[in-house]
Design a protein around this motif. Structure first.
Motif, short mmCIF file in Angstrom:
data_model
loop_
_atom_site.label_atom_id
_atom_site.label_comp_id
_atom_site.label_asym_id
_atom_site.label_seq_id
_atom_site.Cartn_x
_atom_site.Cartn_y
_atom_site.Cartn_z
N GLY A 37 0.89 -1.27 -0.09
CA GLY A 37 0.01 -0.07 0.10
C GLY A 37 1.02 1.24 -0.11
O GLY A 37 0.64 2.35 -0.60
N VAL A 38 1.99 1.12 0.94
CA VAL A 38 2.74 2.46 0.81
C VAL A 38 3.41 2.58 -0.41
O VAL A 38 3.34 3.65 -1.21
CB VAL A 38 3.84 2.39 1.94
CG1 VAL A 38 4.69 3.42 1.88
CG2 VAL A 38 3.20 2.22 3.34
N ALA A 39 4.01 1.46 -1.13
CA ALA A 39 4.66 1.55 -2.39
C ALA A 39 3.66 2.00 -3.34
O ALA A 39 4.19 2.76 -4.25
CB ALA A 39 5.31 -0.02 -2.67
N GLY A 40 2.46 1.52 -3.32
CA GLY A 40 1.67 1.89 -4.40
C GLY A 40 1.33 3.35 -4.31
O GLY A 40 1.23 4.14 -5.40
N SER A 41 1.06 3.91 -3.27
CA SER A 41 0.85 5.33 -3.05
C SER A 41 2.01 6.13 -3.26
O SER A 41 1.80 7.31 -3.99
CB SER A 41 0.52 5.57 -1.35
OG SER A 41 0.56 6.88 -1.19
N VAL A 42 3.27 5.65 -3.03
CA VAL A 42 4.46 6.54 -3.52
C VAL A 42 4.60 6.47 -4.88
O VAL A 42 4.73 7.52 -5.67
CB VAL A 42 5.60 5.96 -2.93
CG1 VAL A 42 6.99 6.57 -3.35
CG2 VAL A 42 5.53 6.08 -1.30
N LEU A 43 4.25 5.42 -5.49
CA LEU A 43 4.58 5.30 -7.26
C LEU A 43 3.61 6.07 -8.06
O LEU A 43 3.98 6.26 -9.02
CB LEU A 43 4.49 3.83 -7.67
CG LEU A 43 5.78 2.90 -7.18
CD1 LEU A 43 5.78 1.52 -7.23
CD2 LEU A 43 7.20 3.31 -7.65
N THR A 44 2.48 6.11 -7.49
CA THR A 44 1.23 6.83 -8.13
C THR A 44 1.05 8.04 -7.65
O THR A 44 0.08 8.68 -7.71
CB THR A 44 -0.12 5.95 -8.14
OG1 THR A 44 -0.30 5.57 -6.84
CG2 THR A 44 0.16 4.42 -8.53
N GLY A 45 1.84 8.79 -6.76
CA GLY A 45 1.65 9.80 -6.16
C GLY A 45 0.43 10.17 -5.30
O GLY A 45 -0.42 11.13 -5.40
N GLY A 46 0.08 9.17 -4.71
CA GLY A 46 -1.00 9.17 -3.40
C GLY A 46 -2.20 8.70 -4.20
O GLY A 46 -3.43 8.83 -3.42
N SER A 47 -2.35 8.15 -5.27
CA SER A 47 -3.62 7.76 -5.79
C SER A 47 -4.30 6.52 -5.01
O SER A 47 -3.70 5.85 -4.64
CB SER A 47 -3.19 7.23 -7.19
OG SER A 47 -4.44 6.26 -7.76
N THR A 48 -5.74 6.82 -4.76
CA THR A 48 -6.21 5.81 -3.87
C THR A 48 -6.15 4.42 -4.81
O THR A 48 -5.87 3.24 -4.29
CB THR A 48 -7.56 6.21 -3.79
OG1 THR A 48 -7.68 7.45 -3.16
CG2 THR A 48 -8.51 5.29 -2.98
N ALA A 49 -6.33 4.29 -5.71
CA ALA A 49 -6.31 3.20 -6.81
C ALA A 49 -4.92 2.45 -6.69
O ALA A 49 -4.68 1.35 -6.56
CB ALA A 49 -6.87 3.35 -8.09
N GLY A 50 -3.84 3.34 -6.74
CA GLY A 50 -2.46 2.82 -6.61
C GLY A 50 -2.31 2.43 -5.28
O GLY A 50 -1.63 1.17 -5.06
N THR A 51 -2.94 3.07 -4.13
CA THR A 51 -2.59 2.50 -3.08
C THR A 51 -3.39 1.20 -2.67
O THR A 51 -2.87 0.17 -2.18
CB THR A 51 -3.16 3.64 -1.67
OG1 THR A 51 -2.21 4.93 -2.33
CG2 THR A 51 -2.87 2.89 -0.40
N VAL A 52 -4.68 1.09 -3.19
CA VAL A 52 -5.48 -0.13 -3.05
C VAL A 52 -4.78 -1.40 -3.81
O VAL A 52 -4.64 -2.45 -3.42
CB VAL A 52 -6.82 0.17 -3.13
CG1 VAL A 52 -7.56 -1.05 -3.34
CG2 VAL A 52 -7.46 1.18 -2.06
N GLY A 53 -4.25 -1.04 -5.00
CA GLY A 53 -3.91 -2.01 -6.01
C GLY A 53 -2.61 -2.64 -5.18
O GLY A 53 -2.22 -3.62 -5.20
N GLY A 54 -1.68 -1.69 -4.72
CA GLY A 54 -0.31 -2.06 -4.02
C GLY A 54 -0.60 -2.71 -2.89
O GLY A 54 0.01 -3.73 -2.90
N ALA A 55 -1.52 -2.56 -2.20
CA ALA A 55 -1.94 -3.35 -0.95
C ALA A 55 -2.44 -4.68 -1.32
O ALA A 55 -1.94 -5.74 -0.61
CB ALA A 55 -3.08 -2.67 -0.12
N ALA A 56 -3.16 -4.83 -2.37
CA ALA A 56 -3.77 -6.25 -2.84
C ALA A 56 -2.45 -6.88 -3.34
O ALA A 56 -2.44 -8.09 -3.12
CB ALA A 56 -4.71 -6.10 -3.86
N VAL A 57 -1.76 -6.60 -4.23
CA VAL A 57 -0.38 -7.12 -4.63
C VAL A 57 0.41 -7.55 -3.50
O VAL A 57 0.70 -8.64 -3.48
CB VAL A 57 0.19 -6.47 -5.89
CG1 VAL A 57 1.37 -7.02 -6.27
CG2 VAL A 57 -0.76 -6.18 -7.14
N GLY A 58 0.56 -6.76 -2.68
CA GLY A 58 1.56 -7.12 -1.61
C GLY A 58 1.02 -7.99 -0.68
O GLY A 58 1.79 -8.91 -0.26
#
Length: 70
Positions: A37-58
């Motif tokens: 979730g942290v990585a997804g947020s950082v990589l997408t500039g704080g995007s909610t979709a990026g955070t949720v997607g990163g958390a799911a993959v992680g």
């Protein structure tokens, strides 16, 4: 806003120490989801979709890394 999300994720990871009744695989899943979730947020500039997607993959990766032998 980005700093708040990062601090919340760090607090969530630190609170996992209180989950003593979790299996090692459960802990790995939770840690993987938090880190993802942290990585997804950082990589997408704080995007909610990026955070949720990163958390799911992680979470999936954390679950599979510490899978008990059959």
């Amino acid at each position: 806003m980005h700093t708040i999300k990062t601090l919340a994720a760090i607090a969530a990871m630190l609170s996992l120490g209180a989950c003593s009744n979790m299996t090692q695989q459960d802990k790995s899943t939770a840690v993987g989801a938090a880190i993802g979730g942290v990585a997804g947020s950082v990589l997408t500039g704080g995007s909610t979709a990026g955070t949720v997607g990163g958390a799911a993959v992680g979470g999936v990766i954390g679950n599979q890394v510490n899978k008990p032998p059959r």
